[in-house]
Scaffold this motif. Sequence first.
Motif, PDB file in Angstrom:
ATOM      1  N   UNK A   4     -73.388 -23.143 -48.526  1.00 48.68           N
ATOM      2  CA  UNK A   4     -73.536 -23.592 -47.135  1.00 48.68           C
ATOM      3  C   UNK A   4     -74.481 -22.641 -46.421  1.00 48.68           C
ATOM      4  N   UNK A   5     -74.991 -23.102 -45.296  1.00 47.81           N
ATOM      5  CA  UNK A   5     -75.903 -22.290 -44.487  1.00 47.81           C
ATOM      6  C   UNK A   5     -75.436 -22.296 -43.037  1.00 47.81           C
ATOM      7  N   UNK A   6     -75.954 -21.341 -42.276  1.00 50.46           N
ATOM      8  CA  UNK A   6     -75.646 -21.276 -40.845  1.00 50.46           C
ATOM      9  C   UNK A   6     -76.854 -20.731 -40.113  1.00 50.46           C
ATOM     10  N   UNK A   7     -77.332 -21.488 -39.140  1.00 54.07           N
ATOM     11  CA  UNK A   7     -78.455 -21.054 -38.320  1.00 54.07           C
ATOM     12  C   UNK A   7     -77.916 -20.285 -37.126  1.00 54.07           C
ATOM     13  N   UNK A  29     -64.909 -24.316 -40.041  1.00 61.88           N
ATOM     14  CA  UNK A  29     -65.888 -24.051 -38.986  1.00 61.88           C
ATOM     15  C   UNK A  29     -66.396 -22.620 -39.136  1.00 61.88           C
ATOM     16  N   UNK A  30     -67.703 -22.456 -39.137  1.00 59.54           N
ATOM     17  CA  UNK A  30     -68.308 -21.142 -39.339  1.00 59.54           C
ATOM     18  C   UNK A  30     -68.253 -20.331 -38.044  1.00 59.54           C
ATOM     19  N   UNK A  31     -67.847 -19.079 -38.160  1.00 62.36           N
ATOM     20  CA  UNK A  31     -67.814 -18.174 -37.011  1.00 62.36           C
ATOM     21  C   UNK A  31     -69.219 -17.626 -36.798  1.00 62.36           C
ATOM     22  N   UNK A  67     -78.893 -13.512 -46.838  1.00 65.76           N
ATOM     23  CA  UNK A  67     -77.768 -13.878 -47.697  1.00 65.76           C
ATOM     24  C   UNK A  67     -76.493 -13.193 -47.227  1.00 65.76           C
ATOM     25  N   UNK A  68     -75.391 -13.925 -47.317  1.00 65.87           N
ATOM     26  CA  UNK A  68     -74.076 -13.403 -46.942  1.00 65.87           C
ATOM     27  C   UNK A  68     -73.084 -13.836 -48.023  1.00 65.87           C
ATOM     28  N   UNK A  69     -72.242 -12.929 -48.512  1.00 65.46           N
ATOM     29  CA  UNK A  69     -71.374 -13.278 -49.638  1.00 65.46           C
ATOM     30  C   UNK A  69     -70.331 -14.343 -49.319  1.00 65.46           C
ATOM     31  N   UNK A  70     -69.770 -14.309 -48.105  1.00 61.27           N
ATOM     32  CA  UNK A  70     -68.753 -15.305 -47.731  1.00 61.27           C
ATOM     33  C   UNK A  70     -68.694 -15.403 -46.211  1.00 61.27           C
ATOM     34  N   UNK A  71     -69.032 -16.556 -45.687  1.00 62.58           N
ATOM     35  CA  UNK A  71     -69.077 -16.733 -44.244  1.00 62.58           C
ATOM     36  C   UNK A  71     -67.687 -16.552 -43.612  1.00 62.58           C
TER      37      UNK A  71
END
Length: 529
Positions: A450-453, A514-516, A501-505
């Motif tokens: 997954x990605x997060x802007x 829901x991404x923080x 890159x992030x290991x775990x959102x």
Amino acid sequence: MTPASAGIFTRLSRLTEQPQATVLVRCTGPVSAEDVTAAQLLDGCLRTADALRSTGVRRGDKAVVMTRDAYRLVAAVYALTSLGAVPVLIEPRAEVRRCLDEIAPGVFIGEPLAHVARRALGWGRGHVRTALVTGRDFPGRGRLLGRSLPLAVPDGSGPGPHVPEPRAEDLAMIAFTSGSTGQPKGVEYRYTTLAGQLGALDAVLRPEAGDVLLSCFLPFAALGPLLGLTTVAPQVDHLAPARTPPGHLVGPLLRHRADIVLGSPAILGLIAGHCARHGLTLPSVRRVLSFGAPLRPRLVELLASALPPGAEILSVYGATECLPATAIDADELRALRVQPPPDHSGTCLGRPLPGVGACVLDADATGLGEIAVAGPVVSPAYHARPDATGAAKSLTDGTLWHRTGDLGRLDDEGRLWYLGRTAHLVTGDGFTLTTEDVEAAADIASGVRRTALVGVGPAGRQRAVLCVEPERGARRDAVLDALRASLGGHHHGRRIGTVLFHPRFPTDIRHNSKIDRARLAEYASGGRR
């Protein structure tokens, strides 16, 4: 069939028609479970109501219910409403003390651990006059934590509660929002709100006689029996749903031959992944409902591979203040991703459910604005928060609209499109980006989970950073190449200044879906490529 407009006590009374039918299954692992019949549930409601009355619980009292046990939750909620008291549902979190100070509950019902936290953290201090502890007794518990309220499953020999349907506008329940996009707020449900939600759920679930529902969201266990469904409540880790052992979900699903499965994308991902790893299929399932976050194509494909031909996967949209509001079938969702209508991007949420209205407020020249919802599913107010109520609710020609805080557009077919939260807009020098517009395109890249802007810097001068959570074992250079391919033709692809890159959102505690973004933006402001 129960009429869609029926209230909760009318629906509850219908359970007497088949007293020996199983209405609730409380699971304590992948195999062990206890069946609760309609007669037992109704008997338990009456006994619990009598026990609550003996402790001084009265009409209008606000009562926090904090338990991870499905039967105890259902019995307590039904019993409280039969007394005219108001159940309060809230997850254990840092803001509980502030939330309870806001609503001032007089009663606190919970398992021992909840009462330990209540005493240690001051939850409801100065307000709670009646503390009731569920579960097994132990020496000194009453002195340390509160009076015992065992809530054991009875034998079903006693009568059920006979309660006339209350006034439609009476306060029935307070359910707190998750707080994933701001401070948690207590949402008021009137009896007419609950009746509207049950009617809308009838429309989206389309239950048939004898259907079995696997409900992977505990509060929904209180609604399942009212919908005429045998409701299986698996042992989910409710403080971190994504850490639930997958066998605790798939085991009960297979054992009880669930027809309908309801869960967040994080939970559905556990089920689908477990089936893929172990070569399992789910032959009894004919409908899957995903809620809590957008449904991504990769999860749809993984789920579909475990389901029988013709099974339906639905993405349901709504919020604590207006649930459910819209729904879309995964097949239509897939087709619209491949070929969206002109001038539409992001994720399609589908059409409003029967009786529900949707519009876009304060739209710009492209039709982008804030999604608002109207209809019987909409809660009228936030409890003790007139400021928040005034900001989110508006009355137009006698119709109450709820501003969701989500950005979207309506297409020519009456379908709603989601572009992200208003609070998550990324604004830079000469550009404005919505999160879902970019992420819906980026999430299909190979090797991306997954990605997060997020935006780094002050509003209006932000740098657009795309945070990426890669799939396990994916090579970073390969993921970057895949992202370039996915975003190369995107109209805002060139605005992405950094890929991080992030290991775990970090995610919300309710659904782990829901991404923080606030925490991710903080990470991105000092992160590395």
